[in-house]
Design a protein around this motif. Structure first.
Motif, PDB file in Angstrom:
ATOM      1  N   GLN A  11      -2.861  -4.785  -7.856  1.00  0.00           N
ATOM      2  CA  GLN A  11      -1.766  -4.799  -6.896  1.00  0.00           C
ATOM      3  C   GLN A  11      -2.270  -4.550  -5.471  1.00  0.00           C
ATOM      4  OE1 GLN A  11       0.608  -1.830  -8.854  1.00  0.00           O
ATOM      5  NE2 GLN A  11       1.934  -3.359  -9.813  1.00  0.00           N
ATOM      6  N   LYS A  12      -3.244  -3.654  -5.331  1.00  0.00           N
ATOM      7  CA  LYS A  12      -3.822  -3.390  -4.014  1.00  0.00           C
ATOM      8  C   LYS A  12      -4.477  -4.653  -3.459  1.00  0.00           C
ATOM      9  CE  LYS A  12      -4.697   1.505  -4.871  1.00  0.00           C
ATOM     10  NZ  LYS A  12      -5.732   2.540  -5.082  1.00  0.00           N
ATOM     11  N   VAL A  13      -5.213  -5.360  -4.294  1.00  0.00           N
ATOM     12  CA  VAL A  13      -5.862  -6.603  -3.877  1.00  0.00           C
ATOM     13  C   VAL A  13      -4.800  -7.632  -3.483  1.00  0.00           C
ATOM     14  CG1 VAL A  13      -7.233  -8.574  -4.708  1.00  0.00           C
ATOM     15  CG2 VAL A  13      -7.989  -6.222  -5.167  1.00  0.00           C
ATOM     16  N   PHE A  14      -3.726  -7.722  -4.247  1.00  0.00           N
ATOM     17  CA  PHE A  14      -2.633  -8.640  -3.938  1.00  0.00           C
ATOM     18  C   PHE A  14      -2.054  -8.348  -2.547  1.00  0.00           C
ATOM     19  CE2 PHE A  14       1.874  -9.671  -3.817  1.00  0.00           C
ATOM     20  CZ  PHE A  14       1.868 -11.003  -4.190  1.00  0.00           C
ATOM     21  N   VAL A  15      -1.803  -7.080  -2.266  1.00  0.00           N
ATOM     22  CA  VAL A  15      -1.221  -6.675  -0.984  1.00  0.00           C
ATOM     23  C   VAL A  15      -2.187  -6.980   0.157  1.00  0.00           C
ATOM     24  CG1 VAL A  15      -0.485  -4.673   0.385  1.00  0.00           C
ATOM     25  CG2 VAL A  15       0.331  -4.948  -1.961  1.00  0.00           C
ATOM     26  N   VAL A  16      -3.452  -6.635  -0.013  1.00  0.00           N
ATOM     27  CA  VAL A  16      -4.455  -6.885   1.026  1.00  0.00           C
ATOM     28  C   VAL A  16      -4.565  -8.384   1.309  1.00  0.00           C
ATOM     29  CG1 VAL A  16      -6.940  -6.801   1.514  1.00  0.00           C
ATOM     30  CG2 VAL A  16      -5.767  -4.770   0.666  1.00  0.00           C
ATOM     31  N   VAL A  29       6.321  -7.469   0.757  1.00  0.00           N
ATOM     32  CA  VAL A  29       7.152  -6.722  -0.206  1.00  0.00           C
ATOM     33  C   VAL A  29       7.893  -7.696  -1.110  1.00  0.00           C
ATOM     34  CG1 VAL A  29       9.169  -5.225  -0.467  1.00  0.00           C
ATOM     35  CG2 VAL A  29       7.420  -4.644   1.202  1.00  0.00           C
ATOM     36  N   ARG A  30       8.472  -8.733  -0.520  1.00  0.00           N
ATOM     37  CA  ARG A  30       9.208  -9.729  -1.321  1.00  0.00           C
ATOM     38  C   ARG A  30       8.286 -10.421  -2.327  1.00  0.00           C
ATOM     39  NH1 ARG A  30      12.286 -12.079   3.910  1.00  0.00           N
ATOM     40  NH2 ARG A  30      13.882 -10.472   4.066  1.00  0.00           N
ATOM     41  N   ALA A  31       7.089 -10.786  -1.867  1.00  0.00           N
ATOM     42  CA  ALA A  31       6.123 -11.437  -2.764  1.00  0.00           C
ATOM     43  C   ALA A  31       5.679 -10.472  -3.862  1.00  0.00           C
ATOM     44  CB  ALA A  31       4.923 -11.931  -1.967  1.00  0.00           C
ATOM     45  N   PHE A  32       5.507  -9.196  -3.513  1.00  0.00           N
ATOM     46  CA  PHE A  32       5.109  -8.182  -4.484  1.00  0.00           C
ATOM     47  C   PHE A  32       6.172  -8.057  -5.578  1.00  0.00           C
ATOM     48  CE2 PHE A  32       4.785  -3.977  -6.292  1.00  0.00           C
ATOM     49  CZ  PHE A  32       3.422  -3.744  -6.381  1.00  0.00           C
ATOM     50  N   ILE A  33       7.422  -8.037  -5.177  1.00  0.00           N
ATOM     51  CA  ILE A  33       8.529  -7.917  -6.144  1.00  0.00           C
ATOM     52  C   ILE A  33       8.556  -9.126  -7.081  1.00  0.00           C
ATOM     53  CG2 ILE A  33      11.049  -7.873  -6.366  1.00  0.00           C
ATOM     54  CD1 ILE A  33      11.039  -6.170  -3.748  1.00  0.00           C
ATOM     55  N   ARG A  34       8.298 -10.318  -6.523  1.00  0.00           N
ATOM     56  CA  ARG A  34       8.257 -11.524  -7.367  1.00  0.00           C
ATOM     57  C   ARG A  34       7.071 -11.494  -8.323  1.00  0.00           C
ATOM     58  NH1 ARG A  34       9.573 -14.064  -2.478  1.00  0.00           N
ATOM     59  NH2 ARG A  34       7.399 -14.653  -2.178  1.00  0.00           N
ATOM     60  N   GLU A  35       5.923 -11.040  -7.837  1.00  0.00           N
ATOM     61  CA  GLU A  35       4.703 -11.033  -8.639  1.00  0.00           C
ATOM     62  C   GLU A  35       4.692  -9.922  -9.689  1.00  0.00           C
ATOM     63  OE1 GLU A  35       0.971 -12.605  -9.703  1.00  0.00           O
ATOM     64  OE2 GLU A  35       2.427 -13.419  -8.288  1.00  0.00           O
ATOM     65  N   PRO A  42       6.978  -1.319  -3.341  1.00  0.00           N
ATOM     66  CA  PRO A  42       6.353  -0.404  -2.376  1.00  0.00           C
ATOM     67  C   PRO A  42       7.150  -0.371  -1.074  1.00  0.00           C
ATOM     68  CG  PRO A  42       5.146  -2.470  -2.466  1.00  0.00           C
ATOM     69  CD  PRO A  42       6.209  -2.546  -3.522  1.00  0.00           C
ATOM     70  N   SER A  43       7.062   0.735  -0.361  1.00  0.00           N
ATOM     71  CA  SER A  43       7.756   0.850   0.922  1.00  0.00           C
ATOM     72  C   SER A  43       6.969   0.107   1.996  1.00  0.00           C
ATOM     73  CB  SER A  43       7.896   2.320   1.313  1.00  0.00           C
ATOM     74  OG  SER A  43       6.626   2.865   1.609  1.00  0.00           O
ATOM     75  N   HIS A  44       7.646  -0.172   3.102  1.00  0.00           N
ATOM     76  CA  HIS A  44       6.981  -0.844   4.215  1.00  0.00           C
ATOM     77  C   HIS A  44       5.854   0.027   4.766  1.00  0.00           C
ATOM     78  CE1 HIS A  44      11.149  -2.499   4.215  1.00  0.00           C
ATOM     79  NE2 HIS A  44      10.429  -3.599   4.147  1.00  0.00           N
ATOM     80  N   GLN A  45       6.108   1.329   4.859  1.00  0.00           N
ATOM     81  CA  GLN A  45       5.097   2.253   5.360  1.00  0.00           C
ATOM     82  C   GLN A  45       3.869   2.272   4.450  1.00  0.00           C
ATOM     83  OE1 GLN A  45       8.304   3.115   4.821  1.00  0.00           O
ATOM     84  NE2 GLN A  45       9.072   3.255   6.909  1.00  0.00           N
ATOM     85  N   MET A  46       4.112   2.171   3.159  1.00  0.00           N
ATOM     86  CA  MET A  46       3.011   2.177   2.199  1.00  0.00           C
ATOM     87  C   MET A  46       2.126   0.947   2.401  1.00  0.00           C
ATOM     88  SD  MET A  46       3.385   2.182  -1.867  1.00  0.00           S
ATOM     89  CE  MET A  46       2.065   1.740  -2.941  1.00  0.00           C
ATOM     90  N   LEU A  47       2.747  -0.214   2.618  1.00  0.00           N
ATOM     91  CA  LEU A  47       1.968  -1.434   2.775  1.00  0.00           C
ATOM     92  C   LEU A  47       1.170  -1.446   4.068  1.00  0.00           C
ATOM     93  CD1 LEU A  47       4.183  -4.270   1.316  1.00  0.00           C
ATOM     94  CD2 LEU A  47       2.470  -2.862   0.218  1.00  0.00           C
ATOM     95  N   GLU A  48       1.659  -0.756   5.098  1.00  0.00           N
ATOM     96  CA  GLU A  48       0.910  -0.683   6.359  1.00  0.00           C
ATOM     97  C   GLU A  48      -0.464  -0.063   6.139  1.00  0.00           C
ATOM     98  OE1 GLU A  48       1.494  -1.757   9.439  1.00  0.00           O
ATOM     99  OE2 GLU A  48       3.438  -2.614   8.983  1.00  0.00           O
ATOM    100  N   ARG A  49      -0.596   0.755   5.114  1.00  0.00           N
ATOM    101  CA  ARG A  49      -1.877   1.408   4.820  1.00  0.00           C
ATOM    102  C   ARG A  49      -2.931   0.423   4.307  1.00  0.00           C
ATOM    103  NH1 ARG A  49       0.847   6.398   1.558  1.00  0.00           N
ATOM    104  NH2 ARG A  49       2.001   7.215   3.328  1.00  0.00           N
ATOM    105  N   TYR A  50      -2.512  -0.771   3.949  1.00  0.00           N
ATOM    106  CA  TYR A  50      -3.438  -1.775   3.438  1.00  0.00           C
ATOM    107  C   TYR A  50      -3.804  -2.818   4.485  1.00  0.00           C
ATOM    108  CZ  TYR A  50      -2.621   0.394  -1.011  1.00  0.00           C
ATOM    109  OH  TYR A  50      -2.561   1.319  -2.017  1.00  0.00           O
ATOM    110  N   ASN A  51      -3.428  -2.567   5.732  1.00  0.00           N
ATOM    111  CA  ASN A  51      -3.779  -3.450   6.838  1.00  0.00           C
ATOM    112  C   ASN A  51      -4.684  -2.676   7.786  1.00  0.00           C
ATOM    113  OD1 ASN A  51      -3.955  -5.085   9.069  1.00  0.00           O
ATOM    114  ND2 ASN A  51      -1.767  -5.514   9.190  1.00  0.00           N
ATOM    115  N   PRO A  52      -5.991  -2.931   7.750  1.00  0.00           N
ATOM    116  CA  PRO A  52      -6.912  -2.141   8.567  1.00  0.00           C
ATOM    117  C   PRO A  52      -6.771  -2.371  10.067  1.00  0.00           C
ATOM    118  CG  PRO A  52      -8.096  -3.880   7.454  1.00  0.00           C
ATOM    119  CD  PRO A  52      -6.689  -3.909   6.934  1.00  0.00           C
TER     120      PRO A  52
END
Length: 139
Positions: A11-16, A29-35, A42-52
């Motif tokens: 899932q982390k790789v998918f988000v990155v 987030v929408r793609a994550f829910i579909r996949e 995941p929350s929007h804030q959580m996903l921001e952590r995967y964008n360096p």
């Protein structure tokens, strides 16, 4: 909402990959829910952590940073191959910013983003008075 430790490596790789390819947080987030329909969204804030490229993403693991940079560079290099790709990517980013402003309840910022989006789309607007329609001349 779930916390960071609940995402699997897959899932982390998918988000990155999604964020690196130019998709915004809401689209990711929408793609994550579909996949992963059985996983909590995941929350929007959580996903921001995967964008360096963001402050909160500066602590991303070296492996995921390397993956992000590789995909991001490839996506940026391919933009010139598609006509108007930069304008399209900008429109997607503006949409993401607009959605985030609405989520935060900042309507003034949302209106400013809409004004910027309008300016961004002006070169692509059709002018009915310009005479360049496809209806042809009447005999």
């Amino acid at each position: 909402m779930s916390n960071v430790s609940t995402l699997s490596n897959e899932q982390k790789v998918f988000v990155v990959k999604s964020l690196a390819s130019g998709k915004g947080v809401i689209e990711t987030v929408r793609a994550f829910i579909r996949e992963y329909p059985d996983s909590p969204a995941p929350s929007h804030q959580m996903l921001e952590r995967y964008n360096p490229t963001t402050i909160t993403g500066s602590t991303l693991s070296p492996e995921l940073k390397k993956l992000f940079e590789k995909i991001y560079e490839k996506a940026q290099n391919q933009l010139h191959l598609v006509p108007n790709a930069h304008a399209s990517m900008r429109a997607l980013r503006l949409e993401d910013m607009y959605n985030n402003a609405l989520i935060q309840g900042d309507h003034k910022l949302a209106l400013a983003i809409l004004a910027e989006a309008r300016k961004n789309s002006e070169p692509f607007m059709w002018d009915p008075d310009a005479g360049d329609d496809d209806e042809g001349e009447e005999p």
